[in-house]
Write a protein that holds these residues in place. Structure first.
Motif, PDB file in Angstrom:
ATOM      1  N   SER A 175       0.815  -1.223   0.000  1.00  0.00           N
ATOM      2  CA  SER A 175       0.000   0.000   0.000  1.00  0.00           C
ATOM      3  C   SER A 175       0.846   1.270   0.000  1.00  0.00           C
ATOM      4  N   VAL A 176       1.649   1.403  -1.044  1.00  0.00           N
ATOM      5  CA  VAL A 176       2.433   2.620  -1.247  1.00  0.00           C
ATOM      6  C   VAL A 176       1.513   3.702  -1.803  1.00  0.00           C
ATOM      7  N   LYS A 177       1.540   4.863  -1.177  1.00  0.00           N
ATOM      8  CA  LYS A 177       0.683   5.951  -1.657  1.00  0.00           C
ATOM      9  C   LYS A 177       1.453   6.786  -2.677  1.00  0.00           C
ATOM     10  N   ALA A 178       1.014   6.668  -3.942  1.00  0.00           N
ATOM     11  CA  ALA A 178       1.672   7.424  -5.009  1.00  0.00           C
ATOM     12  C   ALA A 178       0.674   7.579  -6.143  1.00  0.00           C
ATOM     13  N   SER A 179       0.945   8.528  -7.039  1.00  0.00           N
ATOM     14  CA  SER A 179       0.014   8.740  -8.144  1.00  0.00           C
ATOM     15  C   SER A 179       0.108   7.600  -9.145  1.00  0.00           C
ATOM     16  N   GLY A 180       1.206   6.936  -9.204  1.00  0.00           N
ATOM     17  CA  GLY A 180       1.363   5.814 -10.127  1.00  0.00           C
ATOM     18  C   GLY A 180       2.795   5.375 -10.163  1.00  0.00           C
TER      19      GLY A 180
END
Lengths: 496, 327
Positions: free
Chosen positions: A388-393
Motif C-alpha cells: 500500500s504505497v501511496k503514489a500517483s502511479g
C-alpha cells in the motif's frame, strides 16, 4: 575537580526552528573555567545545532548566550572565534600539501615585511605542538602524517588564540587507543590551564575518564546537568534515550529452532570491528543493539562487502551444506536497507518503477539484455499494491514520495528477488509513527515467511516490538546475546 | 618489469622526470643540429617563450585552487586590441594605452571571477563561454584585420642588453614575484588550501570566494600583460594573437608539475621548466627541418606523458600516505 567559580559560558533557553523542524527548544548549557563538560545525546538530540549556535554558524531564534558575564550574539564563525571560542571539528580540516605550521596558522598568518613570518610560525608551532604533546616537525607536509597527528594539529590550531572555551566534537572517533590516551592528557592539561572544555562523544567510558560534568540533551532540549560523580553510565543512557514508547510487540517472541542460515566468525576490520561472531537463523528477527558509534553500521557494511574486512569467515547454509563465502557473495543472497535512504537507498529523480527494477534487472531483461519496461511496471504495481504505497502511479519520481512510502519501495523491491536474508540498518529513520509501524509489520512478515533478519535501530522501543533476541555491540565487538525477555533496563545496562 | 621491482625508480621518474626529459631533449637537439646550441638561439627561444610563461603563471594561480581559466588567450587578444585602437583612434599615448590594456584584462578576469565565485558557475563552462565571447568582441572591434603598433613602440619588445632581452628579465621578475605571492603571502596559502580541500577551507572560515575571485582577476591581468608582450614583440596585434594560447599555457602548467586537481606544484620551477620544454622542442624540430605540423603531435605526446606522470605521482603519494596511516 569541578571548580565552584562563576560560569564562563551560559547558554539559556536557546530556540532554533528550521522550516518544518524544531531543532532546539529551551536548550541550556553552562560551563565553568577549568571544567570539562560532556555533552551527550542520541542522534538528532540537538547537540550539533547547539554547538553550531555557539560557533556562530547558525543564529538562534531565541535565547541568550553569556560569555564571561556579558551577553553576546555571534553573526559568523569569525565573531565566535574572536570571542575566544574554539571548535575542533569531527572531520579534520587539514590541507595535505601544506606544512604543519602553515596548517596551524592558515587563518591568521604572522607577517613580517609583507611576507609570512616563517621563523615565528615555526617557533610558535613548536610551542603549540609541544602543548598538545605532538612530536612533529613543523615543516613536514601534513599529507605524510597519520590521523592521530592530524587530530593533534587540529587541536594546536584551536589553541593558538588561547581560547576560553574549546569544543571537541567526537575527537576520538578515528584514533587508536594510544592516541586516545594522549588526547585525554591534552584535555586534562587544558583544564589545568583554566580553559572550559565542551566534550562531545558517543563513548560513555570517555566521559568518565576525562569529564567533570555531563549535560544530556534529548529531542532538542537539555534534560539534565550533573556532576559526573552523581551519575552512572546507565543513568546517562536512560537520560539520552528517554522513556521508551509503550507500544506492544507486533508478534510474540519466536526464537527459531532451525539450524543457522549464516554464520560469521572472527570478522575484523581495523579501527571498526573486532572479532565479531554471530549466527542468524531462518525466521528470526535479531535486534542489533548498541549506541551510535558502537560499530552497528560498520558491521552491516562489512557483511555486505561495502567496506573491506581484514579477517573473518562467513559460512552460508542457504543451499544445504555450509560453504564459505565472501562478503560480496553474501550480498548477492541478501536484501539490504542502508541507514542513509536518500544517499544510498533510492535514486531520487527516477520513477518508482526504475527503483523497484534495480535489484531485479537480471530477470526483467530479455535475452538481449534489454529491460522489459512493461514487466518492470507490472512488478512495480504489484509491489505498490502489496505494501500500500501511496503514489500517483508507478511513474512518479520516488524522490517526491513521503519518507515512509520511499522506504516501503526500498524494502518492497527486494520481495521479488526473495532473498533469504535481510540486513536492515535503521529502516525507520525519519518516518512518522504510523509509517514506522507499517515498516515493522513488513519486517515481521519477512521473518514469518522464513527469512533471517538482522535489524538495527537506535530506538530501543522499536527494536523491542519485533526482536526475537538481541545482540549487543560496543566498540566494534558483540559483547552480549540477550533473550527476548530482556527488559528495557537490561538492554540499557548492557551498553552502558 | 624492472620498473615494478624498483618502486623508488618510478618515484624518481615521477619527481624528476621532466628535468631528465628536458636535459635529454636539449642534448639531443644540440648533437643533432648545428645551430641549436648557440647563445643567440637559446636566448631567442627564451625570449619567445616569455609571454607564454607570464600567461601561464597567472593561470597557474587559478589552477592552484583546482579550477581552470581557458579564456586567457582571448583576454590577451581583446585587451591588446582595445589598447591599440585607443592609440590609433583616441589619441592615447603608449603608456596610457598599456594601462588601458591591463585594465581590460582585469575587467575580463573579474567577469570570470564573479561568475565562478559569486554565481557558482562551473569554471570550465564559464571560461569556455568567455573565451568565445571575448574573442568575438575583439574581432568585431578590429574587423579581424591586423593593427600595426605606432612606429615609436614597435621595437620596444625586442630590446636586448647583450644577448639578454629585456622581457626575459621582466618575465623572470614576474615569476619570482608570483612564487613569493604563492608561497609566502596569505593569499597564496589560502589558494593552496582551497585546492587541497575546498570544504575544509570553508569550514575553517577562509575567504574562499574572495580568493577564487581574485585569482581569476590576476589570471586576466597576466593574460593582458602577456598579450602586450606578444604585441610588442610582433609590432602588431593580429586576429590570431593568443589563439590557442590557453592550451599552451595549460600544457606548460601540467608539464611544470602543477597538479590540475589543485593545491600542488611549484611556480618558480614548474613554469620556466614547462615553458622551456615546449619551446625547445619546437625550436629543435625547426632546426631539424621537421614538418611544422609535427609540433602539434609532439606537443600532444608531451602533454599526455606529463598528465600520466601526474597520475603516477598522485598514486604514489596516496600509497605512501596509506603506509603511514596503517603503520
Amino acid at each position: 575537580m569541578a571548580t565552584s567559580s562563576e560560569p564562563i559560558l551560559c547558554m539559556t533557553d536557546i530556540d532554533k526552528h528550521f522550516p518544518g523542524v524544531i531543532a532546539l527548544t529551551k536548550a541550556r548549557l553552562t560551563v565553568r573555567p577549568g571544567e570539562v563538560m560532556a555533552l551527550m545525546g542520541a542522534n538528532g538530540a540537538g547537540k550539533s545545532t547547539l554547538m553550531n549556535v555557539l560557533g556562530g554558524v547558525i543564529s538562534p531564534n531565541g535565547g541568550t548566550i553569556e560569555l564571561s558575564g556579558a551577553t553576546v550574539a555571534f553573526q559568523s564563525p569569525r565573531d565566535s572565534k574572536a570571542a575566544g571560542i574554539a571548535f575542533v571539528h569531527q572531520e579534520l580540516t587539514m590541507f595535505g600539501t601544506m606544512t604543519v605550521a602553515e596548517n596551524i596558522f592558515i587563518d591568521d598568518f604572522p607577517m613580517a615585511s609583507q611576507l609570512t613570518d616563517t621563523r615565528r610560525m615555526r617557533a610558535e608551532a613548536t610551542r603549540l605542538l609541544d602543548l598538545v604533546g605532538a612530536r612533529i616537525e613543523p615543516d613536514m607536509p601534513v599529507e605524510q602524517l597519520g590521523t592521530g597527528d592530524r587530530q593533534l594539529i587540529e587541536i594546536a590550531r584551536a589553541l593558538r588564540r588561547n581560547p576560553k572555551v574549546i569544543i571537541f566534537d567526537e575527537p576520538t572517533s578515528s584514533l587508536t587507543d594510544r592516541e586516545r590516551h594522549r588526547l585525554f592528557e591534552v584535555v586534562r592539561s587544558l583544564r589545568q590551564a583554566g580553559a572550559a572544555v565542551i566534550y562531545i562523544t558517543h563513548f560513555l567510558d570517555e566521559i568518565f575518564a576525562v569529564c567533570d560534568r555531563v549535560t544530556v540533551m534529548r529531542d532538542g532540549t537539555t534534560v539534565s546537568d550533573n556532576a559526573i560523580a552523581e551519575v552512572t553510565a546507565a543513568d546517562v543512557v536512560r537520560l539520552m534515550l528517554g522513556p521508551t514508547e509503550e507500544a506492544g510487540r507486533l508478534r510474540p517472541p519466536t526464537p527459531s529452532s532451525a539450524s543457522a542460515l549464516v554464520e560469521v566468525s572472527g570478522l575484523s576490520r581495523s579501527g571498526a570491528l573486532r572479532d565479531v561472531a554471530l549466527s542468524l537463523r531462518p525466521g528470526e528477527i535479531v535486534g542489533l543493539w548498541g549506541l551510535l558509534g558502537s560499530g552497528r553500521t560498520e558491521l552491516i557494511r562489512a557483511l555486505m562487502g561495502l567496506d573491506p574486512i581484514d579477517d573473518g569467515r562467513i559460512t552460508w547454509f542457504g543451499d544445504g551444506q555450509g560453504r564459505s563465502v565472501t562478503p560480496t557473495e553474501l550480498c548477492g543472497f541478501a536484501g539490504l536497507v542502508t541507514e542513509d535512504r536518500r544517499g544510498e537507498g533510492i535514486v531520487a529523480p527516477q520513477s518508482i518503477t526504475d527503483n523497484v527494477a534495480l535489484p531485479n534487472l537480471g530477470h526483467l531483461s530479455s535475452a538481449l539484455g534489454v529491460i522489459d519496461g512493461r514487466r518492470a511496471e507490472k512488478l512495480a504495481c504489484e509491489t505498490m499494491n502489496r505494501l500500500s504505497v501511496k503514489a500517483s502511479g508507478p511513474q512518479q519520481a520516488i524522490g517526491t514520495l513521503s519518507g515512509g512510502n520511499q522506504q516501503k519501495v526500498v524494502l518492497g523491491r527486494w520481495l521479488a528477488v526473495q532473498p533469504r536474508l535481510f540486513l536492515l540498518d535503521e529502516p525507520t529513520r525519519g518516518l512518522d509513527v504510523s509509517a514506522k509501524t507499517d515498516i515493522l509489520k513488513l519486517v515481521v512478515e519477512l521473518a514469518q515467511s522464513g527469512c533471517a533478519v538482522l535489524f538495527v535501530s537506535s530506538e530501543l522501543g522499536e527494536l523491542m516490538r519485533v526482536a526475537d533476541r538481541y545482540l549487543v555491540m560496543s566498540r566494534g565487538q558483540i559483547i552480549d546475546d540477550l533473550p527476548p525477555t530482556a527488559s528495557e533496563d537490561d538492554l540499557m545496562r548492557a551498553v552502558a | 618489469m624492472a620498473v615494478r621491482k624498483h618502486p623508488s625508480f618510478r618515484q624518481f621518474l615521477a619527481d624528476r622526470g621532466f628535468f631528465i626529459v628536458l636535459a635529454l631533449t636539449f642534448a639531443l637537439f644540440s648533437v643533432a643540429t648545428d645551430n641549436f646550441l648557440s647563445v643567440g638561439n637559446v636566448f631567442g627561444v627564451i625570449h619567445s617563450m616569455t609571454p607564454l610563461a607570464v600567461m601561464s603563471v597567472g593561470m597557474a594561480l587559478v589552477v592552484m585552487t583546482g579550477k581552470i581559466d581557458i579564456s586567457v588567450g582571448s583576454v590577451a587578444f581583446l585587451s591588446t586590441s582595445i589598447g591599440v585602437i585607443a592609440m590609433r583612434d583616441y589619441g592615447f599615448g603608449p603608456l596610457a594605452a598599456c594601462a588601458l590594456t591591463l585594465l581590460v584584462g582585469v575587467v575580463c578576469g573579474a567577469v570570470n571571477g564573479v561568475l565562478v565565485a559569486r554565481f557558482g558557475v562551473d569554471p570550465l563552462i564559464t571560461t569556455l563561454g568567455s573565451m568565445i565571447a571575448f574573442r568575438g568582441l575583439g574581432l568585431q572591434l578590429t574587423n579581424s584585420v591586423m593593427l600595426q603598433l605606432p612606429e615609436a613602440t614597435r621595437a620596444s619588445g625586442n630590446i636586448a642588453v647583450g644577448p639578454v632581452y629585456l622581457d626575459i628579465l621582466f618575465g623572470a621578475l614576474v615569476i619570482v614575484g608570483f612564487h613569493y605571492l604563492h608561497t609566502r603571502r596569505p593569499f597564496g596559502r589560502v589558494l593552496t588550501a582551497i585546492g587541497n580541500d575546498v570544504v575544509a577551507a570553508n569550514k575553517v572560515g577562509l575567504p574562499v570566494d574572495r580568493v577564487v575571485f581574485q585569482s581569476f582577476v590576476i589570471s586576466g591581468l597576466m593574460a593582458a600583460v602577456a598579450g602586450t608582450m606578444t604585441a610588442l614583440q610582433l609590432g602588431a596585434v593580429t586576429a590570431f594573437l593568443g589563439q590557442g594560447a590557453e592550451f599552451n599555457a595549460l600544457a606548460v602548467i601540467v608539464v611544470g608539475g602543477i597538479s590540475l586537481t589543485g593545491g600542488r606544484g611549484n611556480l618558480l620551477v614548474g613554469i620556466p621548466l614547462g615553458a622551456a620544454l615546449f619551446e625547445f622542442i619546437r625550436n629543435g624540430l625547426t632546426h631539424l627541418g621537421a614538418d611544422p605540423y609535427s609540433y602539434r603531435l609532439v606537443g600532444g605526446v608531451v602533454i599526455f606523458v606529463a598528465m600520466y606522470a601526474d597520475a603516477i605521482r598522485t598514486k604514489l603519494l596516496a600509497s605512501r600516505r596509506k603506509l603511514i596511516i596503517d603503520g
